[in-house]
Scaffold this motif. Structure first.
Motif, PDB file in Angstrom:
ATOM      1  N   PHE A   1     -45.278 -64.729-109.055  1.00  0.00           N
ATOM      2  CA  PHE A   1     -45.928 -64.957-110.375  1.00  0.00           C
ATOM      3  C   PHE A   1     -46.889 -66.193-110.397  1.00  0.00           C
ATOM      4  CE2 PHE A   1     -42.441 -62.139-112.164  1.00  0.00           C
ATOM      5  CZ  PHE A   1     -43.210 -61.132-112.511  1.00  0.00           C
ATOM      6  N   PHE A   2     -46.371 -67.173-109.995  1.00  0.00           N
ATOM      7  CA  PHE A   2     -47.320 -68.618-109.752  1.00  0.00           C
ATOM      8  C   PHE A   2     -48.672 -68.175-109.197  1.00  0.00           C
ATOM      9  CE2 PHE A   2     -48.333 -72.522-108.362  1.00  0.00           C
ATOM     10  CZ  PHE A   2     -47.883 -73.498-109.305  1.00  0.00           C
ATOM     11  N   ASP A   3     -48.187 -67.633-107.790  1.00  0.00           N
ATOM     12  CA  ASP A   3     -49.364 -67.307-106.940  1.00  0.00           C
ATOM     13  C   ASP A   3     -50.513 -66.282-107.478  1.00  0.00           C
ATOM     14  OD1 ASP A   3     -48.521 -69.441-105.205  1.00  0.00           O
ATOM     15  OD2 ASP A   3     -47.313 -67.727-104.024  1.00  0.00           O
ATOM     16  N   TYR A   4     -49.649 -65.311-108.106  1.00  0.00           N
ATOM     17  CA  TYR A   4     -50.601 -63.935-108.596  1.00  0.00           C
ATOM     18  C   TYR A   4     -51.549 -64.763-109.894  1.00  0.00           C
ATOM     19  CZ  TYR A   4     -52.116 -59.916-110.885  1.00  0.00           C
ATOM     20  OH  TYR A   4     -53.089 -59.086-111.601  1.00  0.00           O
ATOM     21  N   LEU A   5     -51.033 -65.601-110.733  1.00  0.00           N
ATOM     22  CA  LEU A   5     -51.765 -66.206-111.946  1.00  0.00           C
ATOM     23  C   LEU A   5     -52.985 -67.073-111.399  1.00  0.00           C
ATOM     24  CD1 LEU A   5     -51.989 -66.182-114.878  1.00  0.00           C
ATOM     25  CD2 LEU A   5     -50.505 -67.885-115.034  1.00  0.00           C
ATOM     26  N   ASN A   6     -52.659 -67.663-110.236  1.00  0.00           N
ATOM     27  CA  ASN A   6     -53.515 -68.693-109.878  1.00  0.00           C
ATOM     28  C   ASN A   6     -54.618 -67.816-109.244  1.00  0.00           C
ATOM     29  OD1 ASN A   6     -52.661 -71.384-110.613  1.00  0.00           O
ATOM     30  ND2 ASN A   6     -51.285 -71.236-108.928  1.00  0.00           N
ATOM     31  N   ASP A   7     -54.200 -66.820-108.322  1.00  0.00           N
ATOM     32  CA  ASP A   7     -55.343 -66.057-107.736  1.00  0.00           C
ATOM     33  C   ASP A   7     -56.107 -65.238-108.695  1.00  0.00           C
ATOM     34  OD1 ASP A   7     -54.156 -66.680-105.224  1.00  0.00           O
ATOM     35  OD2 ASP A   7     -53.038 -64.538-104.866  1.00  0.00           O
ATOM     36  N   ARG A   8     -55.568 -64.870-109.713  1.00  0.00           N
ATOM     37  CA  ARG A   8     -56.457 -64.219-110.787  1.00  0.00           C
ATOM     38  C   ARG A   8     -57.249 -65.115-111.612  1.00  0.00           C
ATOM     39  NH1 ARG A   8     -55.212 -59.322-113.032  1.00  0.00           N
ATOM     40  NH2 ARG A   8     -57.195 -59.522-113.872  1.00  0.00           N
ATOM     41  N   GLY A   9     -57.269 -66.417-111.435  1.00  0.00           N
ATOM     42  CA  GLY A   9     -58.148 -67.455-111.968  1.00  0.00           C
ATOM     43  C   GLY A   9     -57.628 -67.653-113.544  1.00  0.00           C
ATOM     44  N   GLY A  10     -56.136 -67.755-113.515  1.00  0.00           N
ATOM     45  CA  GLY A  10     -55.431 -68.209-114.722  1.00  0.00           C
ATOM     46  C   GLY A  10     -54.772 -69.424-114.408  1.00  0.00           C
ATOM     47  N   ARG A  11     -54.034 -70.113-115.399  1.00  0.00           N
ATOM     48  CA  ARG A  11     -53.722 -71.518-115.435  1.00  0.00           C
ATOM     49  C   ARG A  11     -52.137 -71.394-115.614  1.00  0.00           C
ATOM     50  NH1 ARG A  11     -54.155 -76.988-118.705  1.00  0.00           N
ATOM     51  NH2 ARG A  11     -52.826 -78.163-117.475  1.00  0.00           N
ATOM     52  N   VAL A  12     -51.565 -71.884-114.759  1.00  0.00           N
ATOM     53  CA  VAL A  12     -50.150 -71.736-114.762  1.00  0.00           C
ATOM     54  C   VAL A  12     -49.600 -73.146-115.459  1.00  0.00           C
ATOM     55  CG1 VAL A  12     -47.658 -72.356-113.436  1.00  0.00           C
ATOM     56  CG2 VAL A  12     -49.723 -70.788-112.489  1.00  0.00           C
ATOM     57  N   MET A  13     -48.671 -72.656-116.498  1.00  0.00           N
ATOM     58  CA  MET A  13     -48.253 -73.893-117.380  1.00  0.00           C
ATOM     59  C   MET A  13     -46.821 -73.833-117.700  1.00  0.00           C
ATOM     60  SD  MET A  13     -51.237 -74.646-119.126  1.00  0.00           S
ATOM     61  CE  MET A  13     -50.986 -75.440-120.690  1.00  0.00           C
ATOM     62  N   LEU A  14     -46.283 -74.581-116.630  1.00  0.00           N
ATOM     63  CA  LEU A  14     -44.828 -74.841-116.484  1.00  0.00           C
ATOM     64  C   LEU A  14     -44.358 -75.501-117.721  1.00  0.00           C
ATOM     65  CD1 LEU A  14     -44.502 -75.937-112.747  1.00  0.00           C
ATOM     66  CD2 LEU A  14     -44.183 -73.673-113.812  1.00  0.00           C
ATOM     67  N   ARG A  15     -42.969 -74.921-118.167  1.00  0.00           N
ATOM     68  CA  ARG A  15     -42.394 -75.529-119.540  1.00  0.00           C
ATOM     69  C   ARG A  15     -40.885 -75.787-118.973  1.00  0.00           C
ATOM     70  NH1 ARG A  15     -43.896 -70.716-121.282  1.00  0.00           N
ATOM     71  NH2 ARG A  15     -41.572 -70.185-121.886  1.00  0.00           N
ATOM     72  N   ALA A  16     -40.307 -76.654-119.951  1.00  0.00           N
ATOM     73  CA  ALA A  16     -38.822 -77.135-119.377  1.00  0.00           C
ATOM     74  C   ALA A  16     -38.025 -75.887-119.453  1.00  0.00           C
ATOM     75  CB  ALA A  16     -38.320 -78.081-120.829  1.00  0.00           C
ATOM     76  N   ILE A  17     -36.897 -75.585-118.558  1.00  0.00           N
ATOM     77  CA  ILE A  17     -36.090 -74.690-118.420  1.00  0.00           C
ATOM     78  C   ILE A  17     -34.758 -74.893-119.515  1.00  0.00           C
ATOM     79  CG2 ILE A  17     -34.635 -73.415-117.061  1.00  0.00           C
ATOM     80  CD1 ILE A  17     -36.848 -74.376-114.727  1.00  0.00           C
ATOM     81  N   ASP A  18     -34.541 -73.966-120.259  1.00  0.00           N
ATOM     82  CA  ASP A  18     -33.262 -74.267-121.074  1.00  0.00           C
ATOM     83  C   ASP A  18     -32.221 -74.576-120.159  1.00  0.00           C
ATOM     84  OD1 ASP A  18     -34.808 -73.694-123.280  1.00  0.00           O
ATOM     85  OD2 ASP A  18     -34.127 -71.566-123.342  1.00  0.00           O
ATOM     86  N   GLN A  19     -31.161 -75.402-120.828  1.00  0.00           N
ATOM     87  CA  GLN A  19     -29.750 -75.638-120.300  1.00  0.00           C
ATOM     88  C   GLN A  19     -29.011 -74.139-119.799  1.00  0.00           C
ATOM     89  OE1 GLN A  19     -28.326 -78.373-119.288  1.00  0.00           O
ATOM     90  NE2 GLN A  19     -26.756 -77.093-118.321  1.00  0.00           N
ATOM     91  N   VAL A  20     -28.596 -74.129-118.630  1.00  0.00           N
ATOM     92  CA  VAL A  20     -27.844 -72.997-118.292  1.00  0.00           C
ATOM     93  C   VAL A  20     -26.397 -73.260-118.437  1.00  0.00           C
ATOM     94  CG1 VAL A  20     -29.426 -72.043-116.521  1.00  0.00           C
ATOM     95  CG2 VAL A  20     -27.594 -73.493-115.963  1.00  0.00           C
ATOM     96  N   PRO A  21     -25.511 -72.253-118.674  1.00  0.00           N
ATOM     97  CA  PRO A  21     -24.066 -72.454-118.831  1.00  0.00           C
ATOM     98  C   PRO A  21     -23.515 -72.966-117.522  1.00  0.00           C
ATOM     99  CG  PRO A  21     -24.563 -70.045-119.251  1.00  0.00           C
ATOM    100  CD  PRO A  21     -25.756 -70.818-118.950  1.00  0.00           C
ATOM    101  N   THR A  22     -22.435 -73.649-117.755  1.00  0.00           N
ATOM    102  CA  THR A  22     -21.826 -74.275-116.425  1.00  0.00           C
ATOM    103  C   THR A  22     -20.250 -73.995-116.511  1.00  0.00           C
ATOM    104  OG1 THR A  22     -21.282 -76.392-117.768  1.00  0.00           O
ATOM    105  CG2 THR A  22     -23.361 -76.272-116.419  1.00  0.00           C
ATOM    106  N   GLU A  23     -19.812 -73.241-117.466  1.00  0.00           N
ATOM    107  CA  GLU A  23     -18.523 -72.843-117.394  1.00  0.00           C
ATOM    108  C   GLU A  23     -18.383 -71.220-117.427  1.00  0.00           C
ATOM    109  OE1 GLU A  23     -15.810 -74.678-116.787  1.00  0.00           O
ATOM    110  OE2 GLU A  23     -17.013 -76.372-116.900  1.00  0.00           O
ATOM    111  N   PHE A  24     -17.393 -70.591-116.819  1.00  0.00           N
ATOM    112  CA  PHE A  24     -17.749 -69.310-116.746  1.00  0.00           C
ATOM    113  C   PHE A  24     -16.207 -68.626-116.635  1.00  0.00           C
ATOM    114  CE2 PHE A  24     -21.227 -70.816-114.623  1.00  0.00           C
ATOM    115  CZ  PHE A  24     -22.390 -70.151-115.166  1.00  0.00           C
TER     116      PHE A  24
END
Length: 167
Positions: free
Chosen positions: A57-80
């Protein structure tokens, strides 16, 4: 130039793919701590595949002239919970990702963006495969009903999975 609504949906998906990667990496760490190296291997490879998806997705958006805007990733669970419960969570998460990909396709169709529709078709097909694979694992786990020998056999089987980078 890619349309704003399509670029936004791709940026949102990049974040979801990295979250997925972290989620599966966390599940891998859990399985390692439980001594289930085969299940840990399966999840570790799944985490790598999700990071590959984010890269696509990152490469595709760049290839199409868009701008990648990375955001923080939510905390994932650690206990299962049990092995079965973990894979039920995986299926639920994959269904969420499928819905997200389908929504992206809807946006591409609405925006009459044929290139993005073509690009997204690979992900539509991939999600069918992801859900089917996890569904098969869940069915096998239900058949063995938490039996230790059955879990160990599945652990060996899932330990044989090898990483293949997404093309």
């Amino acid at each position: 130039m890619i349309k704003e609504a399509v670029a936004k949906s791709i940026n949102d998906q990049i974040n979801k793919e990295y979250y997925s990667s972290y989620l599966y990496l966390s599940m891998s760490a859990f399985f390692e701590s439980e001594g289930l190296k085969g299940f840990a291997n399966w999840m570790r490879i799944q985490a790598k595949e999700e990071a590959d998806h984010a890269d696509k997705f990152f490469d595709y958006l760049n290839d199409r002239g868009g701008r990648v805007m990375l955001r923080a990733i939510d905390q994932v669970p650690t206990e299962f919970g049990s092995v079965l419960e973990v894979f039920e969570q995986v299926l639920e998460h994959e269904e969420f990702v499928t819905e997200s990909v389908n929504n992206m396709m809807d946006i591409a169709i609405k925006e009459n963006d044929h290139a993005t529709k073509s690009f997204l078709q690979w992900f539509v097909d991939e999600q069918v495969e992801e859900e089917a694979t996890v569904g098969d694992i869940i069915n096998n786990l239900k058949l063995i009903k938490g039996d230790g020998q059955g879990i160990l056999m599945m652990d060996r089987e899932l330990g044989a999975r090898s990483y293949v980078k997404a093309e």
